[in-house]
Design an enzyme around this catalytic site. Structure first.
Site, PDB file in Angstrom:
ATOM      1  N   LYS A  82      52.541  35.841  28.930  1.00 29.19           N
ATOM      2  CA  LYS A  82      52.434  35.049  30.165  1.00 29.19           C
ATOM      3  C   LYS A  82      51.552  33.840  29.889  1.00 29.19           C
ATOM      4  O   LYS A  82      50.526  33.964  29.205  1.00 29.19           O
ATOM      5  CB  LYS A  82      51.838  35.947  31.252  1.00 29.19           C
ATOM      6  CG  LYS A  82      51.780  35.335  32.647  1.00 29.19           C
ATOM      7  CD  LYS A  82      51.231  36.364  33.643  1.00 29.19           C
ATOM      8  CE  LYS A  82      51.139  35.841  35.050  1.00 29.19           C
ATOM      9  NZ  LYS A  82      50.612  36.849  36.002  1.00 29.19           N
ATOM     10  N   SER A 157      53.534  37.276  40.111  1.00 28.80           N
ATOM     11  CA  SER A 157      53.624  35.992  39.448  1.00 28.80           C
ATOM     12  C   SER A 157      54.190  36.079  38.024  1.00 28.80           C
ATOM     13  O   SER A 157      54.656  35.075  37.491  1.00 28.80           O
ATOM     14  CB  SER A 157      52.236  35.350  39.381  1.00 28.80           C
ATOM     15  OG  SER A 157      51.343  36.153  38.626  1.00 28.80           O
ATOM     16  N   SER A 181      50.957  41.385  40.381  1.00 28.72           N
ATOM     17  CA  SER A 181      51.754  40.401  39.634  1.00 28.72           C
ATOM     18  C   SER A 181      52.490  40.902  38.408  1.00 28.72           C
ATOM     19  O   SER A 181      53.380  40.217  37.916  1.00 28.72           O
ATOM     20  CB  SER A 181      50.865  39.241  39.198  1.00 28.72           C
ATOM     21  OG  SER A 181      50.873  38.262  40.183  1.00 28.72           O
TER      22      SER A 181
HETATM   23  N1  GLN Z   1      51.155  38.209  44.726  1.00 28.73           N
HETATM   24  C1  GLN Z   1      49.717  38.297  44.726  1.00 28.73           C
HETATM   25  C2  GLN Z   1      49.108  36.968  45.054  1.00 28.73           C
HETATM   26  O1  GLN Z   1      49.841  36.072  45.344  1.00 28.73           O
HETATM   27  C3  GLN Z   1      49.233  38.866  43.441  1.00 28.73           C
HETATM   28  C4  GLN Z   1      49.042  37.877  42.367  1.00 28.73           C
HETATM   29  C5  GLN Z   1      48.588  38.504  41.081  1.00 28.73           C
HETATM   30  O2  GLN Z   1      48.550  39.715  40.912  1.00 28.73           O
HETATM   31  N2  GLN Z   1      48.188  37.649  40.160  1.00 28.73           N
HETATM   32  O3  GLN Z   1      47.943  36.792  45.068  1.00 28.73           O
END
Ligand code: GLN
Length: 488
Positions: A82, A157, A181
């Site tokens: 990532k 993400s 994410s």
């Molecule tokens: N979807 C969550 C957010 O928008 C989690 C993001 C993550 O785990 N980096 O904050």
């Protein structure tokens, strides 16, 4: 001699094994994977940066080590990272304009460990800017598409990492999980993600979003690969003082030990927040685990929704502080200005996207000195209460079984009109981050062509037990997944 398709069908362990036995060379494996990236990425857009030259050098190095009699655990295994992890000499963008052109002079611990174990980096994968989001659309490099249906989001993400593993255009991928994410995109793409106990894997070189919640996760095709990769990633690192002394933990050992005697709990009322197909998959998993000898019970966690509010405030507060370093001076993109404050203002205004700005503003507000008594301290007290209740619960049960997400992959663009509505999709996942507890998402079936993921969460350091339960369930769920996603 294996052809490219055969090579792509191998698991992480399968590749390492074949390379160690010299049935395949690391360079053969790399060739098959590069062909796959080239064939798929134009449409799916899982990768931001491809690193074929570096990969070729790493593959040669892996072959040399094998020739010298070494048996590195990830020998010749092509993986993706990532793009919020640093890899020395490779651009790191965090999918943000503000880091355009930034090339880190150092490597993240998790990346370094993977390469030291013989891994081969195919490239850096797409994400929502600074890992803020659930759809992998909020990237200056455009959205990643779900490999199973190109009109859908791969989740986020870590959508690029999950899509790459699903295609496969990587044998496994590194991801980060601050509120879901790694797990939610794994669920949307039909692959597996383990969010380990906070501190199990070094965060050194992972771009901070919310440091007290950030975790490093492997995304893999199956449960065994996940345990195998975590053995390489986990352990103390003096550069991250929150890391735990786990080196040498054999997550694969006893993975086939079954679930007899485990107390596994469904959360009362979860059905109200999940589609019918998701409920069917969770119930199916419970039934399978029950047949295998686990005791299935239910628990009340009526405040699960409030955990999202706590998560949003805590993560935004930490993000506002962590992202203060992007000032247009020290990293990446610099805008002009007559005075230093104008340079910072212009760089930050033009460099960050709307979602990141929203988090910085919310977080700064929550931390504003006149308000900290009202917001930050109270929200931290609420988080402590959530932890107390969850740890109490794990005194009575072994595992919580929940959906990973309430639905399957949604259409790209679904949340354009109302971006904050997306926060609700983290309902089941944030609890793992707020409490530091490990949780694994694995495919449990499908709805139309789209996969459904279920999640098993346990107390801190219960990874081995979670792997055992996930492994047992996976064996029985596989057929349903194939049948219901048409992925035979
Ligand atoms: N979807 C969550 C957010 O928008 C989690 C993001 C993550 O785990 N980096 O904050």
């Amino acid at each position: 001699m294996m052809n490219g398709k055969d090579i792509l069908s191998l698991s992480v362990r399968g590749i390492a094994d074949a390379v160690q036995k010299r049935e395949l060379s690391a360079s053969d494996v790399l060739e098959a994977y590069i062909a796959s990236v080239e064939a798929t990425d134009g449409e799916v857009n899982a990768y931001i940066t491809k690193t074929y030259d570096l990969a070729a050098a790493q593959a040669r190095r892996a072959d040399e080590r094998i020739a010298a009699g070494e048996l590195p655990a990830l020998a010749g295994v092509p993986f993706a990272v990532k793009d919020n992890f640093a890899a020395e000499g490779v651009p790191m963008t965090c999918a943000s304009e503000i880091l355009r052109g930034f090339v880190p002079p150092y490597s993240a611990a998790a990346y370094e460990r993977s390469v030291n174990a013989g891994g081969v980096l195919l490239g850096k994968t797409n994400l929502d800017e600074f890992a803020m989001g659930s759809s992998c659309e909020k990237s200056v490099y455009g959205p990643t598409r779900n490999p199973l249906d190109h009109t859908k989001s791969p989740g986020g993400s870590s959508g690029g990492s999950a899509a790459a593993v699903a295609l496969p255009s990587a044998a496994w991928a590194l991801a980060s999980d601050t509120g879901g994410s790694a797990r939610q995109p794994a669920a949307f793409c039909g692959v597996c993600a383990m969010k380990p106990t906070y501190g199990a894997v070094s965060r050194y070189g992972l771009t901070e979003f919310a440091s007290s919640l950030d975790t490093v996760c492997p995304i893999t095709r199956d449960v065994t690969d996940s345990a195998y990769v975590l053995e390489i990633l986990a352990g103390r690192d003096r550069r991250d003082m929150t890391t735990l002394d786990l080196a040498g933990t054999k997550y694969t050992e006893g993975i086939d030990g079954g679930v007899r005697g485990l107390k596994i709990a469904l959360v009362n009322g979860y059905e109200a927040f999940a589609d019918a197909a998701v409920v069917r998959c969770v119930q199916r998993t419970a039934e399978i685990l029950r047949k295998l000898g686990a005791e299935i019970v239910t628990v009340d966690v009526p405040w699960l929704g409030e955990a999202v509010e706590i998560y949003l405030t805590v993560s935004a507060a930490e993000a506002s502080s962590n992202l203060a370093r992007y000032d247009g001076i020290r990293y990446g993109n610099k805008e002009d200005g007559v005075h230093i404050t104008n340079i910072m203002k212009n760089s930050r205004s033009g460099g960050f996207g709307d979602e990141v700005k929203r988090r910085i503003l919310t977080g700064t507000y929550a931390l504003t000195s006149v308000l900290t008594g009202d917001y930050y301290r109270r929200i931290k007290a609420a988080q402590a209460e959530v932890c107390r209740r969850i740890y109490d619960l794990f005194g009575k049960i072994d595992i919580m079984l929940m959906p990973t997400a309430g639905g399957t992959a949604f259409d790209l663009g679904s949340f354009n009109e109302d971006p904050t509505a997306m926060y609700g999709s983290d309902r089941f996942t944030v609890i793992g981050n707020l409490t530091g507890c490990p949780a694994i998402s694995l495919p449990a079936g499908g709805d139309g062509k789209l996969p459904v993921g279920v999640m098993l969460m346990g107390d801190r350091l219960s990874e081995k037990m979670l792997y055992r339960a996930a492994f047992a369930a996976e064996a029985e769920l596989k057929e349903f997944v194939k049948e219901e996603t048409g992925n035979v």
